[in-house]
Motif scaffolding. Structure first.
Motif, mmCIF file in Angstrom:
data_model
loop_
_atom_site.group_PDB
_atom_site.id
_atom_site.type_symbol
_atom_site.label_atom_id
_atom_site.label_comp_id
_atom_site.label_asym_id
_atom_site.label_seq_id
_atom_site.Cartn_x
_atom_site.Cartn_y
_atom_site.Cartn_z
ATOM 1 N N ASP A 202 34.427 14.045 35.781
ATOM 2 C CA ASP A 202 35.135 15.106 36.512
ATOM 3 C C ASP A 202 36.142 15.846 35.644
ATOM 4 O O ASP A 202 36.297 17.067 35.760
ATOM 5 N N ALA A 203 36.855 15.123 34.768
ATOM 6 C CA ALA A 203 37.877 15.763 33.939
ATOM 7 C C ALA A 203 37.249 16.795 33.003
ATOM 8 O O ALA A 203 37.775 17.908 32.842
ATOM 9 N N MET A 204 36.126 16.430 32.398
ATOM 10 C CA MET A 204 35.469 17.369 31.493
ATOM 11 C C MET A 204 34.948 18.588 32.251
ATOM 12 O O MET A 204 35.081 19.732 31.795
ATOM 13 N N VAL A 205 34.351 18.371 33.430
ATOM 14 C CA VAL A 205 33.818 19.479 34.221
ATOM 15 C C VAL A 205 34.932 20.436 34.626
ATOM 16 O O VAL A 205 34.770 21.665 34.574
ATOM 17 N N LYS A 206 36.094 19.895 34.999
ATOM 18 C CA LYS A 206 37.213 20.749 35.392
ATOM 19 C C LYS A 206 37.694 21.584 34.214
ATOM 20 O O LYS A 206 37.982 22.782 34.352
ATOM 21 N N THR A 207 37.797 20.978 33.044
ATOM 22 C CA THR A 207 38.241 21.711 31.854
ATOM 23 C C THR A 207 37.278 22.836 31.510
ATOM 24 O O THR A 207 37.696 23.977 31.231
ATOM 25 N N LEU A 208 35.979 22.532 31.533
ATOM 26 C CA LEU A 208 34.985 23.566 31.236
ATOM 27 C C LEU A 208 35.006 24.680 32.277
ATOM 28 O O LEU A 208 34.908 25.869 31.941
ATOM 29 N N GLY A 209 35.157 24.307 33.545
ATOM 30 C CA GLY A 209 35.203 25.320 34.597
ATOM 31 C C GLY A 209 36.375 26.257 34.428
ATOM 32 O O GLY A 209 36.241 27.491 34.573
ATOM 33 N N ASN A 210 37.547 25.710 34.093
ATOM 34 C CA ASN A 210 38.722 26.553 33.880
ATOM 35 C C ASN A 210 38.550 27.448 32.657
ATOM 36 O O ASN A 210 38.959 28.619 32.658
ATOM 37 N N ALA A 211 37.939 26.896 31.582
ATOM 38 C CA ALA A 211 37.730 27.690 30.369
ATOM 39 C C ALA A 211 36.786 28.864 30.643
ATOM 40 O O ALA A 211 37.011 29.983 30.175
ATOM 41 N N ILE A 212 35.731 28.615 31.425
ATOM 42 C CA ILE A 212 34.786 29.699 31.746
ATOM 43 C C ILE A 212 35.447 30.740 32.643
ATOM 44 O O ILE A 212 35.309 31.948 32.443
ATOM 45 N N ALA A 213 36.213 30.274 33.656
ATOM 46 C CA ALA A 213 36.853 31.204 34.582
ATOM 47 C C ALA A 213 37.877 32.082 33.878
ATOM 48 O O ALA A 213 38.071 33.255 34.249
ATOM 49 N N ARG A 214 38.538 31.551 32.865
ATOM 50 C CA ARG A 214 39.571 32.308 32.154
ATOM 51 C C ARG A 214 39.049 32.973 30.890
ATOM 52 O O ARG A 214 39.822 33.552 30.125
ATOM 53 N N ASP A 215 37.756 32.851 30.660
ATOM 54 C CA ASP A 215 37.130 33.429 29.472
ATOM 55 C C ASP A 215 37.803 32.941 28.191
ATOM 56 O O ASP A 215 38.131 33.726 27.294
ATOM 57 N N ARG A 216 38.039 31.634 28.126
ATOM 58 C CA ARG A 216 38.657 31.005 26.948
ATOM 59 C C ARG A 216 37.693 29.958 26.384
ATOM 60 O O ARG A 216 38.022 28.780 26.255
ATOM 61 N N LEU A 217 36.509 30.381 26.062
ATOM 62 C CA LEU A 217 35.462 29.484 25.586
ATOM 63 C C LEU A 217 35.604 29.214 24.092
ATOM 64 O O LEU A 217 35.753 30.149 23.299
ATOM 65 N N ALA A 218 35.557 27.947 23.731
ATOM 66 C CA ALA A 218 35.569 27.579 22.312
ATOM 67 C C ALA A 218 34.232 27.951 21.680
ATOM 68 O O ALA A 218 33.224 28.137 22.369
ATOM 69 N N ILE B 104 22.394 34.270 34.414
ATOM 70 C CA ILE B 104 22.596 35.665 34.840
ATOM 71 C C ILE B 104 22.508 35.801 36.351
ATOM 72 O O ILE B 104 22.578 36.900 36.893
ATOM 73 N N GLY B 105 22.373 34.670 37.065
ATOM 74 C CA GLY B 105 22.327 34.704 38.517
ATOM 75 C C GLY B 105 20.987 35.117 39.063
ATOM 76 O O GLY B 105 20.156 35.701 38.358
ATOM 77 N N PRO B 106 20.753 34.865 40.357
ATOM 78 C CA PRO B 106 19.467 35.238 40.969
ATOM 79 C C PRO B 106 19.186 36.737 40.914
ATOM 80 O O PRO B 106 18.022 37.153 40.841
ATOM 81 N N ASP B 107 20.268 37.553 40.929
ATOM 82 C CA ASP B 107 20.063 39.005 40.898
ATOM 83 C C ASP B 107 20.057 39.580 39.498
ATOM 84 O O ASP B 107 19.919 40.796 39.311
ATOM 85 N N GLY B 108 20.256 38.714 38.496
ATOM 86 C CA GLY B 108 20.251 39.182 37.124
ATOM 87 C C GLY B 108 21.513 39.881 36.677
ATOM 88 O O GLY B 108 21.565 40.426 35.567
ATOM 89 N N GLN B 109 22.569 39.838 37.501
ATOM 90 C CA GLN B 109 23.810 40.541 37.178
ATOM 91 C C GLN B 109 24.981 39.588 36.935
ATOM 92 O O GLN B 109 26.098 40.039 36.711
ATOM 93 N N GLY B 110 24.745 38.288 37.021
ATOM 94 C CA GLY B 110 25.836 37.330 36.913
ATOM 95 C C GLY B 110 26.296 37.108 35.488
ATOM 96 O O GLY B 110 25.612 37.472 34.514
ATOM 97 N N GLY B 111 27.481 36.504 35.353
ATOM 98 C CA GLY B 111 28.032 36.173 34.052
ATOM 99 C C GLY B 111 28.154 34.665 33.887
ATOM 100 O O GLY B 111 27.639 33.895 34.708
ATOM 101 N N PRO B 112 28.842 34.195 32.833
ATOM 102 C CA PRO B 112 29.025 32.749 32.636
ATOM 103 C C PRO B 112 29.657 32.102 33.861
ATOM 104 O O PRO B 112 30.585 32.652 34.461
ATOM 105 N N THR B 113 29.165 30.953 34.249
ATOM 106 C CA THR B 113 29.636 30.286 35.457
ATOM 107 C C THR B 113 29.518 28.776 35.304
ATOM 108 O O THR B 113 28.616 28.278 34.606
ATOM 109 N N ILE B 114 30.422 28.056 35.949
ATOM 110 C CA ILE B 114 30.355 26.598 35.925
ATOM 111 C C ILE B 114 29.274 26.089 36.871
ATOM 112 O O ILE B 114 28.902 24.917 36.839
ATOM 113 N N ASP B 115 28.736 26.981 37.716
ATOM 114 C CA ASP B 115 27.665 26.616 38.650
ATOM 115 C C ASP B 115 26.423 27.460 38.374
ATOM 116 O O ASP B 115 26.136 28.426 39.095
ATOM 117 N N PRO B 116 25.665 27.126 37.310
ATOM 118 C CA PRO B 116 24.452 27.911 37.021
ATOM 119 C C PRO B 116 23.488 27.858 38.197
ATOM 120 O O PRO B 116 23.340 26.824 38.862
#
Length: 573
Positions: free
Chosen positions: A47-63, A90-102
């Motif tokens: 859970d700790a790793m998933v939370k960190t990755l989710g926050n990094a993706i949401a804030r666009d702070r990807l290593a 890219i999401g079902p509609d092809g317009q999505g961006g990086p997300t913690i829930d592919p």
């Protein structure tokens, strides 16, 4: 080997996917591949790793580089693939961006899941260790991704790259093009150079706890339509040692075993069946063996061990079973033992032993078994070593500590020879000395000068403040003659010419009688200190002849006997 090198090899540990399991008519897939996580929500225990990755993706702070570490089967390579999907979805509609829930339905997600995406390159460092392999990566990173948002390199078991390969990768790893991400996985992070570690965002994946594994395996069994006893599932969860992949492999084997037992594909997975499959000792037999050890029944213990060996139980497995039981009893003493795989009778037995046994015997039992485990494991004839270990444990586990042993000897609790030989004719003073050396100060009454012994003289000097003089009397004064108001001693280098005058003055002041103290010739008796040392040496020799002490010293060759006493002028043996 890399988990991604071959689609037929089991993948890392994971939770249940939403997809319905494949039909039974298709080719069989092992459980570790069948229930591979497809989203971060399905990845258990991290859970700790998933939370960190989710926050990094949401804030666009990807290593630009990630390093996943941990023991086998906790989800390192699976996490790397999920990150690849999260960054390129890219999401079902092809317009999505990086997300913690592919989404899992867009083309990039499906291609990555099936291992065919051209921009997600998986590399097994175990078989691509050289600098030439890294140079290919360095050349390829200059080109943009063909169809994905990011070009991603997943390098499994990265610690197996050669030193030159690591050095070649450093510059690119520090400043990669913006369209490139590196995802590393390793089980031995200590072998990865610090220069590489400092350029990566590190995630330490934890072992999965037994209760999480129990819930995970129970859900899988329900989906597979296989019945299992709860203790059997707990045994599998414990045997997995925190690795989901290992546990799923054992579960696969247990299901197959149950099917063969019933003959109709719907057999029940029982605890005893799993125990036999894993080569574990029967719990009740181990309990009987422990009872024989605690009761000192050496013959019964050996018979039980031979019976288990005849049934196919390895001697080292029996030792492990005894260690597990000792550990359980010790934890029960501090109310920290809770094994769901235990039957009620086993819980009652462990609780009873926890009440009867102290921490010291349990600790000695653990140390003996721990040392014996390695011996049995390396032995050419394990059964013989096991039998000798059982005898050693029986005779040494109940050994009192040196302090208790000394008290037993002093109180007569342990049968011993007399501490001193009968006094020779005319040796009444020496007998009195041997009696008084160990007498408590409160019991050393002050008799008149005409009846003083050398031990009483020493105590008189010590108690009245003549500490240096008392020390000389104790350690160096060797009597030739002791009569009322007369003390004759043998000359030694430790006693100077002024000693006789000082001792005579002290005795005059403290007894009120004038003493003649002088040096004489002849065969002198040992000093108080020398007699004490001889007595202790004799005690030491007789203690070492006790069976329990012999067994303890055989088990711990570096151990030594230490006197436990309050005499300030004693000599260590």
């Amino acid at each position: 080997m890399s988990d991604s090198a071959d689609d037929d090899t089991p993948m890392l540990g994971m939770d249940l996917p939403e997809a319905t399991p494949q039909a039974s008519s298709g080719p069989y897939r092992v459980l570790a591949r069948k229930y591979r996580p497809q989203t971060f929500a399905e990845l258990i225990g991290q859970d700790a790793m998933v939370k960190t990755l989710g926050n990094a993706i949401a804030r666009d702070r990807l290593a630009h580089a990630f390093l996943m570490t941990g023991v086998r089967g906790v989800g390192k390579t699976s996490t790397a693939r999920l990150i690849a999907k999260a960054l390129n979805c890219i999401g079902p509609d092809g317009q999505g961006g990086p997300t913690i829930d592919p989404c899992g339905v867009c083309e990039p997600c499906r291609a990555i899941t099936e291992g065919r995406h051209i921009d997600v390159i998986e590399m097994d460092a175990a078989s691509n260790t050289g600098v030439d392999d890294v140079r290919e990566i360095i050349e390829a990173v200059r080109y943009a991704a063909v169809s994905a948002r990011y070009k991603i390199y997943i390098i499994d078991e990265v610690h197996m790259l050669s030193r030159n390969a690591f050095n070649a990768l450093l510059k690119t790893l520090e400043e990669p093009p913006p369209h490139v991400k590196f995802l590393f996985a390793t089980t031995e992070v200590n072998k990865v150079p610090v220069t590489v570690l400092s350029r990566c965002q590190r995630f330490d994946l934890r072992r999965i706890t037994p209760d999480m594994l129990f819930a995970h395996f129970s859900a899988i069994l329900q989906k597979e339509g296989v019945a299992a006893e709860a203790p059997a599932v707990w045994l599998i969860a414990s045997a997995a040692e925190g690795s989901v992949r290992d546990g799923l492999s054992i579960l696969d084997q247990a299901i197959a075993h149950a099917d063969l037992e019933s003959g109709d594909g719907g057999g029940m997975i029982g605890a005893e069946q799993v125990r036999a499959m894993l080569g574990l000792s029967d719990r009740s037999s181990i309990a009987q063996l422990m009872a024989a050890i605690l009761e000192g029944d050496s013959g019964g213990a050996i018979d039980l061990a031979r019976a288990q060996y005849a049934l196919g139980i390895e001697p080292v497995a029996m030792v492990r079973g005894l260690m597990d039981l000792t550990h359980a009893v010790t934890l029960a003493k501090v109310s920290r033992h809770d094994d769901p795989a235990l039957a009620e009778t086993d819980r009652a037995r462990i609780g009873d032993w926890a009440q009867k046994l102290g921490f010291a015997p349990l600790n000695r039992l653990w140390q003996l078994l721990l040392k014996g485990h390695d011996e049995v494991l390396r032995a050419n004839n394990p059964l013989e070593h096991l039998e000798m270990l059982l005898l050693r444990v029986i005779y040494a586990a109940s050994l009192p500590d040196p302090g208790e042993l000394a008290k037993l000897l002093e109180s007569g609790g342990v049968p011993t020879m007399p501490l001193a030989a009968p006094p020779a004719p005319g040796g009444s003073e020496r007998a009195a000395v041997e009696t008084m050396v160990d007498a408590p100060a409160a019991e050393r009454a002050e008799p008149p000068a005409s009846a003083l012994t050398i031990a009483q003289i020493h105590h008189l000097l010590e108690s009245t403040g003549y500490h240096q003089l008392a020390l000389q009397v104790y350690d160096h004064l060797q009597l030739l003659e002791l009569e009322p108001a007369l003390l004759v001693y043998a000359a030694t280098s430790a006693l100077d010419a002024d000693f006789a005058r000082k001792l005579g003055e002290a005795l005059l002041k403290e007894t009120g009688s004038r003493w003649q103290v002088r040096v004489g010739d002849g065969e002198a008796r040992p000093s108080l200190g020398q007699m004490k040392a001889a007595k202790l040496a004799d005690n030491d020799a007789r203690i070492r002849e006790l069976p329990v002490v012999k067994a303890a010293l055989a088990a711990f060759p570096d151990a030594r006997l230490v006197e436990d006493g309050n005499n300030h002028h004693r000599s260590n043996p």
